[in-house]
Design a protein around this motif. Structure first.
Motif, PDB file in Angstrom:
ATOM      1  N   ARG A   1      44.510  40.601  31.134  1.00 47.28           N
ATOM      2  CA  ARG A   1      43.025  41.855  32.095  1.00 47.28           C
ATOM      3  C   ARG A   1      43.124  43.082  32.025  1.00 47.28           C
ATOM      4  O   ARG A   1      44.537  43.088  31.895  1.00 47.28           O
ATOM      5  CB  ARG A   1      43.770  41.109  33.912  1.00 47.28           C
ATOM      6  CG  ARG A   1      43.243  40.380  33.924  1.00 47.28           C
ATOM      7  CD  ARG A   1      42.867  39.530  35.567  1.00 47.28           C
ATOM      8  NE  ARG A   1      42.235  40.174  36.234  1.00 47.28           N
ATOM      9  CZ  ARG A   1      42.132  41.066  37.683  1.00 47.28           C
ATOM     10  NH1 ARG A   1      42.773  39.667  38.358  1.00 47.28           N
ATOM     11  NH2 ARG A   1      41.639  41.625  38.061  1.00 47.28           N
ATOM     12  N   THR A   2      42.108  43.780  32.139  1.00 45.91           N
ATOM     13  CA  THR A   2      42.047  44.949  31.605  1.00 45.91           C
ATOM     14  C   THR A   2      41.718  45.307  32.770  1.00 45.91           C
ATOM     15  O   THR A   2      40.515  45.528  33.305  1.00 45.91           O
ATOM     16  CB  THR A   2      40.550  45.338  30.444  1.00 45.91           C
ATOM     17  OG1 THR A   2      41.773  44.929  29.174  1.00 45.91           O
ATOM     18  CG2 THR A   2      41.525  47.232  30.218  1.00 45.91           C
ATOM     19  N   PHE A   3      42.116  46.984  33.112  1.00 47.67           N
ATOM     20  CA  PHE A   3      41.886  47.795  34.167  1.00 47.67           C
ATOM     21  C   PHE A   3      41.213  48.932  33.513  1.00 47.67           C
ATOM     22  O   PHE A   3      42.489  49.515  33.151  1.00 47.67           O
ATOM     23  CB  PHE A   3      42.961  47.844  34.804  1.00 47.67           C
ATOM     24  CG  PHE A   3      43.489  46.545  36.032  1.00 47.67           C
ATOM     25  CD1 PHE A   3      42.610  45.500  36.552  1.00 47.67           C
ATOM     26  CD2 PHE A   3      44.331  46.024  35.468  1.00 47.67           C
ATOM     27  CE1 PHE A   3      42.795  44.964  37.850  1.00 47.67           C
ATOM     28  CE2 PHE A   3      44.412  44.695  35.342  1.00 47.67           C
ATOM     29  CZ  PHE A   3      43.935  43.809  36.580  1.00 47.67           C
ATOM     30  N   GLU A   4      40.227  49.474  33.710  1.00 49.75           N
ATOM     31  CA  GLU A   4      39.590  50.379  32.686  1.00 49.75           C
ATOM     32  C   GLU A   4      39.766  51.534  33.487  1.00 49.75           C
ATOM     33  O   GLU A   4      39.331  51.618  35.029  1.00 49.75           O
ATOM     34  CB  GLU A   4      38.179  50.433  32.247  1.00 49.75           C
ATOM     35  CG  GLU A   4      38.155  48.868  31.140  1.00 49.75           C
ATOM     36  CD  GLU A   4      37.057  48.566  30.503  1.00 49.75           C
ATOM     37  OE1 GLU A   4      35.591  49.687  31.081  1.00 49.75           O
ATOM     38  OE2 GLU A   4      36.859  48.133  29.940  1.00 49.75           O
ATOM     39  N   ALA A   5      39.711  52.941  33.161  1.00 48.95           N
ATOM     40  CA  ALA A   5      39.634  53.878  33.851  1.00 48.95           C
ATOM     41  C   ALA A   5      40.468  54.194  35.264  1.00 48.95           C
ATOM     42  O   ALA A   5      39.854  54.758  35.709  1.00 48.95           O
ATOM     43  CB  ALA A   5      38.555  54.558  33.838  1.00 48.95           C
TER      44      ALA A   5
ATOM     45  N   ASP B   1      46.608  54.748  22.565  1.00 48.29           N
ATOM     46  CA  ASP B   1      45.785  55.640  22.305  1.00 48.29           C
ATOM     47  C   ASP B   1      45.184  55.228  24.476  1.00 48.29           C
ATOM     48  O   ASP B   1      44.573  54.250  24.150  1.00 48.29           O
ATOM     49  CB  ASP B   1      44.510  55.300  21.367  1.00 48.29           C
ATOM     50  CG  ASP B   1      43.317  56.040  21.086  1.00 48.29           C
ATOM     51  OD1 ASP B   1      43.632  57.236  22.272  1.00 48.29           O
ATOM     52  OD2 ASP B   1      42.212  56.021  20.510  1.00 48.29           O
ATOM     53  N   GLY B   2      45.527  56.011  24.301  1.00 48.07           N
ATOM     54  CA  GLY B   2      44.566  55.911  26.240  1.00 48.07           C
ATOM     55  C   GLY B   2      44.905  54.354  26.787  1.00 48.07           C
ATOM     56  O   GLY B   2      44.298  53.819  27.652  1.00 48.07           O
ATOM     57  N   GLN B   3      46.259  54.017  26.124  1.00 47.28           N
ATOM     58  CA  GLN B   3      46.378  52.373  27.119  1.00 47.28           C
ATOM     59  C   GLN B   3      47.659  52.050  26.755  1.00 47.28           C
ATOM     60  O   GLN B   3      48.459  52.312  26.393  1.00 47.28           O
ATOM     61  CB  GLN B   3      45.460  51.122  26.165  1.00 47.28           C
ATOM     62  CG  GLN B   3      44.008  51.446  25.778  1.00 47.28           C
ATOM     63  CD  GLN B   3      43.398  50.183  24.678  1.00 47.28           C
ATOM     64  OE1 GLN B   3      44.112  49.761  23.452  1.00 47.28           O
ATOM     65  NE2 GLN B   3      42.654  49.721  24.879  1.00 47.28           N
TER      66      GLN B   3
ATOM     67  N   ASP C   1      43.709  53.658  30.455  1.00 42.31           N
ATOM     68  CA  ASP C   1      43.557  52.040  30.715  1.00 42.31           C
ATOM     69  C   ASP C   1      44.412  51.293  31.167  1.00 42.31           C
ATOM     70  O   ASP C   1      46.026  51.646  30.210  1.00 42.31           O
ATOM     71  CB  ASP C   1      42.805  50.956  29.883  1.00 42.31           C
ATOM     72  CG  ASP C   1      41.416  51.452  29.700  1.00 42.31           C
ATOM     73  OD1 ASP C   1      40.783  52.240  30.263  1.00 42.31           O
ATOM     74  OD2 ASP C   1      40.780  51.034  27.926  1.00 42.31           O
ATOM     75  N   LEU C   2      44.487  50.029  31.575  1.00 42.35           N
ATOM     76  CA  LEU C   2      46.159  49.001  31.717  1.00 42.35           C
ATOM     77  C   LEU C   2      45.674  48.400  31.800  1.00 42.35           C
ATOM     78  O   LEU C   2      45.248  46.994  32.038  1.00 42.35           O
ATOM     79  CB  LEU C   2      46.388  49.693  32.790  1.00 42.35           C
ATOM     80  CG  LEU C   2      47.378  49.004  33.820  1.00 42.35           C
ATOM     81  CD1 LEU C   2      48.994  48.831  33.181  1.00 42.35           C
ATOM     82  CD2 LEU C   2      47.662  49.234  35.155  1.00 42.35           C
ATOM     83  N   ILE C   3      46.682  47.103  30.826  1.00 40.63           N
ATOM     84  CA  ILE C   3      46.499  46.073  30.160  1.00 40.63           C
ATOM     85  C   ILE C   3      47.638  45.433  30.122  1.00 40.63           C
ATOM     86  O   ILE C   3      48.197  45.690  30.337  1.00 40.63           O
ATOM     87  CB  ILE C   3      45.923  46.180  28.681  1.00 40.63           C
ATOM     88  CG1 ILE C   3      44.732  47.239  28.534  1.00 40.63           C
ATOM     89  CG2 ILE C   3      45.932  44.198  28.421  1.00 40.63           C
ATOM     90  CD1 ILE C   3      45.061  47.307  27.075  1.00 40.63           C
ATOM     91  N   ILE C   4      47.239  43.960  31.480  1.00 43.24           N
ATOM     92  CA  ILE C   4      48.537  43.284  31.679  1.00 43.24           C
ATOM     93  C   ILE C   4      48.086  41.995  31.039  1.00 43.24           C
ATOM     94  O   ILE C   4      46.886  41.162  30.991  1.00 43.24           O
ATOM     95  CB  ILE C   4      48.588  42.766  33.468  1.00 43.24           C
ATOM     96  CG1 ILE C   4      48.315  44.762  34.066  1.00 43.24           C
ATOM     97  CG2 ILE C   4      49.330  41.960  33.775  1.00 43.24           C
ATOM     98  CD1 ILE C   4      48.724  44.604  35.480  1.00 43.24           C
ATOM     99  N   ASN C   5      49.051  41.325  30.132  1.00 39.03           N
ATOM    100  CA  ASN C   5      49.021  40.247  29.850  1.00 39.03           C
ATOM    101  C   ASN C   5      50.010  39.073  30.131  1.00 39.03           C
ATOM    102  O   ASN C   5      51.326  39.862  30.199  1.00 39.03           O
ATOM    103  CB  ASN C   5      49.406  40.222  28.236  1.00 39.03           C
ATOM    104  CG  ASN C   5      49.816  39.733  27.278  1.00 39.03           C
ATOM    105  OD1 ASN C   5      50.345  38.357  27.635  1.00 39.03           O
ATOM    106  ND2 ASN C   5      48.318  39.311  26.292  1.00 39.03           N
TER     107      ASN C   5
END
Length: 151
Positions: free
Chosen positions: A90-94, A127-129, A38-42
């Motif tokens: 915003r979270t961009f999953e998988a 963990d996967g992010q 997952d990609l999380i942009i803050n």
């Protein structure tokens, strides 16, 4: 007591055992999905920020290295950023399989316009992010890009 098996009886028992074993294997394969990243942009700045993020496989040659690109035009033509509103996440999953990558983030208004980060699946990573943080430095007032677990 000794039992004499007919060929048909032995074959039935053998096929039943094989079918049972395969059914168990099918169930375990179906439940073992590939872990995804997952990609999380803050954006912790008071203004919207335009961002482009590339997930790159370091083991591939240049033409096949880009695994994922986050932009308005994710077709790869580049140049068009995606806007992350002020003080939001915003979270961009998988976005890709959870493997070793180089992550490159570009922010059009940041002082350090782009940065890269080497993401590995070692226990020290997230963990996967992957977190891309856009922050304003209090001492200089400049917006910078950081990678990490969030503010």
């Amino acid at each position: 007591m000794t039992r004499n098996w007919s060929r048909r009886g032995a074959l039935t028992i053998g096929v039943s055992g094989l079918a049972t074993a395969l059914a168990g294997c099918q169930t375990s394969f179906a439940s073992d999905e590939t872990p995804m990243l997952d990609l999380i942009i803050n954006n912790s700045t008071p203004e919207p920020q335009n961002v482009d993020v590339e997930v790159i496989n370091p083991d591939e040659n240049d033409s096949e290295a880009l695994v994922y690109e986050l932009s308005k035009d994710s077709g790869g033509s580049g140049g068009e950023y995606i806007e992350i509103p002020a003080n939001s996440e915003r979270t961009f999953e998988a976005v890709a399989e959870d493997e070793r990558y180089t992550i490159r983030a570009t922010v059009d208004r940041a002082f350090d316009k782009w940065r890269h980060y080497h993401y590995t699946t070692a226990p020290v990573d997230y963990d996967g992010q992957v977190f891309v943080l856009i922050a304003r430095l209090e001492e200089t007032g400049r917006d910078v890009i950081r990678f990490g677990p969030g503010p």
